[in-house]
Design a protein around this motif. Structure first.
Motif, PDB file in Angstrom:
ATOM      1  N   UNK A 196       0.926  -1.110   0.082  1.00  0.00           N
ATOM      2  CA  UNK A 196      -0.064  -0.071   0.104  1.00  0.00           C
ATOM      3  C   UNK A 196       0.838   1.112   0.129  1.00  0.00           C
ATOM      4  N   UNK A 197       0.451   2.313  -0.282  1.00  0.00           N
ATOM      5  CA  UNK A 197       0.674   3.604  -0.387  1.00  0.00           C
ATOM      6  C   UNK A 197       0.023   4.287   0.923  1.00  0.00           C
ATOM      7  N   UNK A 198       0.939   4.898   1.655  1.00  0.00           N
ATOM      8  CA  UNK A 198       0.462   5.769   2.878  1.00  0.00           C
ATOM      9  C   UNK A 198       0.661   7.239   2.782  1.00  0.00           C
ATOM     10  N   UNK A 199      -0.399   7.912   3.540  1.00  0.00           N
ATOM     11  CA  UNK A 199       0.151   9.236   3.396  1.00  0.00           C
ATOM     12  C   UNK A 199      -0.631  10.013   4.671  1.00  0.00           C
ATOM     13  N   UNK A 200       0.207  11.016   5.222  1.00  0.00           N
ATOM     14  CA  UNK A 200      -0.581  11.506   6.461  1.00  0.00           C
ATOM     15  C   UNK A 200      -0.399  12.882   6.279  1.00  0.00           C
ATOM     16  N   UNK A 201      -1.728  13.541   6.589  1.00  0.00           N
ATOM     17  CA  UNK A 201      -1.759  15.412   6.481  1.00  0.00           C
ATOM     18  C   UNK A 201      -0.796  15.761   7.484  1.00  0.00           C
ATOM     19  N   UNK A 202      -0.020  16.838   7.122  1.00  0.00           N
ATOM     20  CA  UNK A 202       0.809  17.499   8.144  1.00  0.00           C
ATOM     21  C   UNK A 202       0.008  18.554   8.843  1.00  0.00           C
ATOM     22  N   UNK A 203      -1.114  18.842   8.661  1.00  0.00           N
ATOM     23  CA  UNK A 203      -2.016  19.626   9.230  1.00  0.00           C
ATOM     24  C   UNK A 203      -2.593  19.264  10.098  1.00  0.00           C
ATOM     25  N   UNK A 204      -3.510  18.073  10.014  1.00  0.00           N
ATOM     26  CA  UNK A 204      -4.495  17.555  11.000  1.00  0.00           C
ATOM     27  C   UNK A 204      -4.004  16.084  11.427  1.00  0.00           C
TER      28      UNK A 204
END
Length: 329
Positions: A301-309
């Protein structure tokens, strides 16, 4: 709105005008918004201070933008702090709250214990960006990092880029109530009406490196009025700025009663992030298949995290990047 009006003042911006001085301004109170901005991350105290200061500036400056516009602050440096980014989203329609979000990027091992928070930024720039919506070219104004604080940078920005004498007084910190600790912040912004046409542009100012400051832009009666309003603002106390015991209209009367303060409708504020799976997917659409492969975890899988929330997203790599549509062609 009359001076005596009573509303809940936490997480609001109150615009006002000093009729006898031809000066406008705003009072901000951040409570839940600032707590949400900072609780999304485990920042060191120096970073928390910078993000809190930037959030208050964003709330004060952003209140002037139109419905559905977005105003952003970006502070970039070459020190331990690489970037502080904030966004103010104008209300979608009259009567709706505006939304604020913020985050910081920094190199933890480069932070200098005991050094001032502002000094962790190093050299760089302070920028204000305004996005007026689809089909419009975004506006961007930049000023160098200088003056000893983000507040001073914002004042220099308005003097240098907009030729508008502007002053901020901010305070923030953690308060304890009923055994619980949370963040509070508040501030006042003063700005001379934009009819002034100073003759010092391009001649250098009294600020660091010859940058213009708010005091360089006015003279005569206008200069006297501006100086008087600033001297009155100098008397404000931290507890008056952050509240909640002193309400903003009462604060304006205490500070500027001889200047005939007139208040307008307050703008409510909320923490709000614009991230979504579709937005993240769109941001990943520029990557080639081999780059997507490098991002793919052992679990496929490819994961991504929002830097703001801090929101966490997971994607099937086959649906991402420049090659995602090739199977559908």
């Amino acid at each position: 709105m009359t001076i005596g009006s009573q509303i809940a003042w936490d997480d609001t911006v109150l615009p006002f005008q000093l009729d006898r001085s031809d000066i406008r301004g705003r009072v901000v109170r951040l409570d839940g918004v600032l707590e949400e901005v900072l609780s999304k991350h485990d920042y060191p105290p120096q970073i928390e201070a910078l993000v809190a200061e930037a959030s208050l500036l964003t709330a004060l400056i952003g209140q002037a933008i139109k419905l559905r516009w977005k105003l952003s602050l970006q502070i970039r440096g070459n020190g331990a702090v690489r970037m502080i980014a904030t966004d103010y989203y104008g209300p979608s329609e009259d009567g709706q709250p505006a939304r604020i979000r913020a985050y910081a990027s920094f190199v933890a091992e480069d932070l200098q214990p005991g050094a001032r928070a502002f000094d962790q930024i190093g050299e760089g720039y302070f920028a204000i960006l305004i996005d007026q919506g689809q089909g419009m070219v975004p506006y961007q104004g930049i000023t160098p990092i200088a003056g000893g604080s983000l507040t001073a940078c914002a004042e220099t920005y308005f003097a240098q880029s907009e030729q508008l004498p502007t002053r901020f007084a901010l305070s923030f910190g953690q308060s304890t109530a009923n055994g619980a600790t949370h963040w509070r912040g508040g501030g006042v912004m003063l700005q001379h009406m934009p009819k002034a046409s100073p003759g010092v542009a391009g001649e250098g100012g009294s600020g660091e490196g010859g940058l213009l400051q708010h005091g360089d832009l006015l003279e005569g009666d206008e200069g006297e009025n501006w100086t008087r309003a600033n001297l009155l603002l100098d008397t404000v106390e931290d507890l008056e700025l952050v509240g909640p015991s002193v309400q903003p209209p009462d604060l304006l009367v205490r500070l500027f009663h001889e200047e005939a303060p007139r208040v307008f409708e307050a703008q409510t504020l909320r923490f709000g992030c614009s991230c979504s799976p579709d937005r993240v997917r769109e941001s990943l659409s520029i990557y080639a298949p081999e780059e997507i492969a490098e991002m793919t975890t052992d679990e496929g899988i490819v994961t991504a995290d929002c830097q703001f929330c801090g929101a966490h997203y997971e994607f099937d790599p086959a649906t991402l990047g420049t090659g995602a549509r090739s199977d559908d062609a």
